[in-house]
Write an enzyme that holds these catalytic residues in place. Structure first.
Site, PDB file in Angstrom:
ATOM      1  N   LYS A 137       0.839  -1.197   0.000  1.00  0.00           N
ATOM      2  CA  LYS A 137       0.000   0.000   0.000  1.00  0.00           C
ATOM      3  C   LYS A 137       0.879   1.255   0.000  1.00  0.00           C
ATOM      4  CE  LYS A 137      -0.414   0.130   5.046  1.00  0.00           C
ATOM      5  NZ  LYS A 137      -1.323   0.138   6.201  1.00  0.00           N
TER       6      LYS A 137
ATOM      7  N   TYR B 262      18.563  29.750   7.690  1.00  0.00           N
ATOM      8  CA  TYR B 262      17.519  30.657   8.156  1.00  0.00           C
ATOM      9  C   TYR B 262      17.473  30.700   9.682  1.00  0.00           C
ATOM     10  CZ  TYR B 262      15.447  31.023   3.479  1.00  0.00           C
ATOM     11  OH  TYR B 262      15.234  31.283   2.152  1.00  0.00           O
TER      12      TYR B 262
END
Length: 369
Positions: free
Chosen positions: A35, A267
């Site tokens: 899956k 950042y």
């Protein structure tokens, strides 16, 4: 558009890991769970790699099963969530699928579809409280299915354990006892074991006797990751269980920045160099499926060394401390997880599980075949 980061897929690892599952439960047939695009590895690639090695494939939805049939997979297919309406019920009949039936609405869909399904799995909710009938209703469900002509080839039983990755958790014994006490008097085969339950020794459902036919449902272990998620001290990793990664994610170093004491990276300037060194900028970021919340210190492999991630992960870049890798150069490829760096180790550092990391890169990165 092709990204700089890429996936290397290892079909021989899938087959090796399935063999490990068989050693954990000798003589027990295996539904290989594919899956979620084969846990991020690709549905068709995974099915092809396992063809001839597995006893059957398990998917979540009818649509996945249809793709496999149209691609030529003719073996047994288990649909874990079963049909969602009468049309999908008819598709189960047309495609020769074995659906898991887990709620009354699906029984109604079977009636509305006007077909008879030769093989049906009934899911019982023994304590996970996700999908499944109350075990007390098992006999009534069996009678209704039988009266409608379903299960002529086999009416089978399954449940799912909520805490199999913690074998000593008391809920496991409770669920196994509930399942065994109900199913023992009912005909058909049984299935309880996902990857974690296989490692716990429950491939042949405890309480049902050695003569009862059982199927196992290995998932994450097929892809090389150990299913344990919250063990107390030293969490196991795939290699410790003789599992091999079926996926290696790599990306090139595209720049190297010299660092002086006090230099910050990324950042927010969340990481500061304490000594002279070098920052390697790797072309892999959260747009590629790498977890943005991975903290400084998360391991990245460069050559034969593990280097700590430094600073915040950007959209398509991250930085690693190359202070201990004097020969690293622009163009070298860094391994984010896979061969040489178990995905479980990266997942733990990022506060998540291997399942999420493997499935996040699906449809984002190009496989290198």
């Amino acid at each position: 558009m092709k990204r700089a980061a890429s996936i290397q897929l290892h079909p021989e690892a899938l087959r090796h890991n399935l063999a490990v599952a068989r050693r954990l439960a000798p003589g027990v047939p295996m539904w290989s769970v594919v899956k979620a695009e084969g846990y991020g590895h690709g549905l068709l690639w995974t099915a092809e790699a396992l063809a001839g090695a597995t006893d059957g494939l398990a998917v979540s939805q009818v649509g996945e099963a249809r793709v496999l049939r149209e691609a030529g997979f003719g073996g047994p297919l288990l649909v874990l969530q079963g049909p969602r309406d009468a049309a999908e019920t008819r598709a189960c009949h047309e495609l020769g699928l074995e659906p898991a039936i887990h709620e009354v609405a699906q029984l109604d869909h079977l009636d509305a579809a006007s077909v008879r399904l030769p093989s049906v799995w009934v899911k019982l909710n023994t304590g996970m409280n996700r999908l499944g009938f109350d075990p007390l209703d098992a006999e009534a469900v069996a009678r209704r299915l039988g009266a409608a002509g379903h299960g002529g080839v086999g009416l089978h039983w399954m449940t799912h354990l909520a805490c199999a990755d913690e074998p000593e958790h008391p809920l496991n014994a409770h669920q196994l006892e509930r399942f065994g006490s109900v199913v023992a008097s009912l005909p058909g085969q049984a299935s309880v074991a996902n990857s974690a339950a296989l490692f716990a020794g429950w491939g042949r459902a405890p309480g049902l006797g050695s003569a009862r036919a059982c199927w196992a449902r290995p998932g994450i272990m097929l892809y090389g990751a150990h299913p344990a998620s919250v063990p107390p001290e030293a969490p196991p990793e795939g290699p410790q269980a003789d599992l091999r990664p079926a996926m290696t994610v790599q990306a090139p170093i595209i720049a190297i920045q010299p660092l002086e004491p006090g230099s910050t990276v990324g950042y927010g300037a969340t990481w500061t160099a304490a000594a002279p060194g070098r920052a390697g900028i790797v072309a892999m970021g959260y747009a590629d499926g790498y977890p943005r919340h991975a903290p400084s210190g998360t391991p990245v492999r460069v050559g034969d060394r593990l280097c700590p991630l430094i600073g915040r992960v950007s959209m398509d870049m991250l930085a690693v401390d190359l202070s201990g890798v004097a020969d690293a150069r622009v163009g070298d490829r860094a391994t984010l997880w896979g061969e040489g760096l178990p995905v479980e180790r990266v997942a733990r550092a990022a506060g998540t599980i291997s399942y999420e990391l493997l499935t996040r890169v699906a449809d984002r990165l190009q496989p290198v075949r």
